[in-house]
Design a protein around this motif. Structure first.
Motif, PDB file in Angstrom:
ATOM      1  N   UNK A 110       0.856  -1.177   0.000  1.00 54.58           N
ATOM      2  CA  UNK A 110       0.000   0.000   0.000  1.00 54.58           C
ATOM      3  C   UNK A 110       0.899   1.236   0.000  1.00 54.58           C
ATOM      4  N   UNK A 111       0.706   2.095  -0.988  1.00 51.28           N
ATOM      5  CA  UNK A 111       1.492   3.328  -1.013  1.00 51.28           C
ATOM      6  C   UNK A 111       0.668   4.469  -0.412  1.00 51.28           C
ATOM      7  N   UNK A 112       1.286   5.622  -0.299  1.00 54.20           N
ATOM      8  CA  UNK A 112       0.638   6.757   0.381  1.00 54.20           C
ATOM      9  C   UNK A 112      -0.625   7.205  -0.358  1.00 54.20           C
ATOM     10  N   UNK A 113      -0.637   7.166  -1.674  1.00 53.58           N
ATOM     11  CA  UNK A 113      -1.833   7.585  -2.409  1.00 53.58           C
ATOM     12  C   UNK A 113      -2.987   6.609  -2.204  1.00 53.58           C
ATOM     13  N   UNK A 114      -2.695   5.319  -2.178  1.00 54.06           N
ATOM     14  CA  UNK A 114      -3.745   4.325  -1.910  1.00 54.06           C
ATOM     15  C   UNK A 114      -4.310   4.518  -0.505  1.00 54.06           C
ATOM     16  N   UNK A 115      -3.426   4.751   0.440  1.00 49.53           N
ATOM     17  CA  UNK A 115      -3.863   4.974   1.819  1.00 49.53           C
ATOM     18  C   UNK A 115      -4.719   6.243   1.904  1.00 49.53           C
ATOM     19  N   UNK A 116      -4.250   7.313   1.286  1.00 50.91           N
ATOM     20  CA  UNK A 116      -4.973   8.585   1.289  1.00 50.91           C
ATOM     21  C   UNK A 116      -6.356   8.431   0.652  1.00 50.91           C
ATOM     22  N   UNK A 117      -6.411   7.791  -0.502  1.00 53.06           N
ATOM     23  CA  UNK A 117      -7.692   7.593  -1.188  1.00 53.06           C
ATOM     24  C   UNK A 117      -8.654   6.773  -0.331  1.00 53.06           C
ATOM     25  N   UNK A 118      -8.126   5.756   0.343  1.00 48.50           N
ATOM     26  CA  UNK A 118      -8.999   4.924   1.162  1.00 48.50           C
ATOM     27  C   UNK A 118      -9.553   5.731   2.349  1.00 48.50           C
ATOM     28  N   UNK A 119      -8.692   6.464   3.014  1.00 44.84           N
ATOM     29  CA  UNK A 119      -9.162   7.274   4.145  1.00 44.84           C
ATOM     30  C   UNK A 119     -10.216   8.288   3.699  1.00 44.84           C
ATOM     31  N   UNK A 120      -9.979   8.906   2.559  1.00 46.62           N
ATOM     32  CA  UNK A 120     -10.928   9.912   2.068  1.00 46.62           C
ATOM     33  C   UNK A 120     -12.212   9.305   1.515  1.00 46.62           C
ATOM     34  N   UNK A 121     -12.224   7.994   1.292  1.00 50.59           N
ATOM     35  CA  UNK A 121     -13.438   7.331   0.815  1.00 50.59           C
ATOM     36  C   UNK A 121     -14.459   7.126   1.933  1.00 50.59           C
ATOM     37  N   UNK A 122     -14.050   7.314   3.176  1.00 45.21           N
ATOM     38  CA  UNK A 122     -14.953   7.157   4.309  1.00 45.21           C
ATOM     39  C   UNK A 122     -15.938   8.336   4.310  1.00 45.21           C
ATOM     40  N   UNK A 123     -17.198   8.115   4.676  1.00 49.78           N
ATOM     41  CA  UNK A 123     -18.185   9.206   4.673  1.00 49.78           C
ATOM     42  C   UNK A 123     -17.738  10.414   5.500  1.00 49.78           C
ATOM     43  N   UNK A 124     -17.785  11.573   4.878  1.00 51.22           N
ATOM     44  CA  UNK A 124     -17.468  12.860   5.499  1.00 51.22           C
ATOM     45  C   UNK A 124     -16.026  12.974   5.971  1.00 51.22           C
ATOM     46  N   UNK A 125     -15.141  12.155   5.426  1.00 54.59           N
ATOM     47  CA  UNK A 125     -13.725  12.236   5.795  1.00 54.59           C
ATOM     48  C   UNK A 125     -13.078  13.427   5.100  1.00 54.59           C
TER      49      UNK A 125
END
Length: 120
Positions: A1-16
């Motif tokens: 998992x790279x930083x962009x994948x991690x960032x995208x996943x965190x931001x995919x959470x509702x209202x993140x």
């Protein structure tokens, strides 16, 4: 998992949302203004990828016992936060995502009911 994948996943959470409330190096993910993940970007740039996540205290202890790559939260409440050392390669991306989900859900669970209801 790279930083962009991690960032995208965190931001995919509702209202993140993402922010840098502490310094230009610490990327923080929040839900309705409450922290659920902290990422020290300088460490990622130096090949030492890690993330701090909120965790149920009993589960936090279990995770620390089961995985060398998970320790008590660095610069955080040792009871409620874990640091995942992703660079060590022990933790699979799907498991990291599960722990991000757990952190997000812990934060949401601790919110007053009226805030939780705005997430639906």
């Amino acid at each position: 998992m790279d930083i962009e994948q991690l960032r995208e996943y965190c931001l995919s959470k509702p209202h993140a949302t993402e922010d840098f409330p502490f310094d230009a190096d610490t990327l923080v993910f929040k839900v309705l203004g409450k922290l659920f993940a902290l990422v020290p970007l300088e460490k990622w740039e130096n090949g030492l990828a890690s993330i701090n996540l909120k965790c149920d205290p009993d589960y936090a202890i279990q995770l620390r016992e089961d995985f060398e790559s998970i320790e008590a939260g660095w610069h955080m409440s040792k009871k409620h936060w874990n640091t995942l050392y992703i660079y060590k390669g022990e933790l699979q991306p799907q498991f990291i995502k599960q722990l991000i989900d757990h952190s997000y859900n812990m934060v949401v669970k601790g919110m007053p009911k009226n805030l939780r209801e705005t997430l639906h």
